[in-house]
Design a protein around this motif. Sequence first.
Motif, PDB file in Angstrom:
ATOM      1  N   SER A   1       0.638  -1.433   0.022  1.00 40.63           N
ATOM      2  CA  SER A   1      -0.116  -0.059  -0.207  1.00 40.63           C
ATOM      3  C   SER A   1       0.463   0.578  -0.579  1.00 40.63           C
TER       4      SER A   1
ATOM      5  N   ASP B   1      -0.250   4.186   0.981  1.00 37.24           N
ATOM      6  CA  ASP B   1      -0.335   4.591   2.163  1.00 37.24           C
ATOM      7  C   ASP B   1       0.510   4.290   3.303  1.00 37.24           C
TER       8      ASP B   1
ATOM      9  N   THR C   1       3.535   6.487   5.704  1.00 36.92           N
ATOM     10  CA  THR C   1       3.857   5.921   6.928  1.00 36.92           C
ATOM     11  C   THR C   1       5.151   5.736   7.508  1.00 36.92           C
TER      12      THR C   1
END
Length: 136
Positions: free
Chosen positions: A90, A92, A96
């Motif tokens: 992912s 995202d 992070t």
Amino acid sequence: MATFTLELVSPEQLLFSDEVEMAEIPAAEGYIGVLPGHAPMIVALKGGVIRIHKGGAITHRLFVAGGFAEITAERCTVLAEEAVPVADLSRDSAATRIAEAEAAYAEAAKGESVEAREAAMARLLAARARLEAASA
């Protein structure tokens, strides 16, 4: 076409084991193409994508965050710190991880331990490679 056995092992499980024609692995010095009859060696891995070739095409793409590979003429065994199919990555989550790794590196840079800085930098580079793999 000639084949060799490729095994990819993470701390949790055996992720892949099959006869393949070629594997591209992200060695610390750069990508290595492994073919049947390869010279024996042990290499450190950096964060990157392992591309597995079978039947003249890339059949699997797996992200590894680091580890080691043992290569012989008949076998390549990858011991990965972390391994994930590229399709499961992912963007995202990767972003992070980059933020967390940057913070860890900034903290390590304040200290005197060279080992801590190097470990934090390796973590940051692996996180960046994860984002690149997730974006491809």
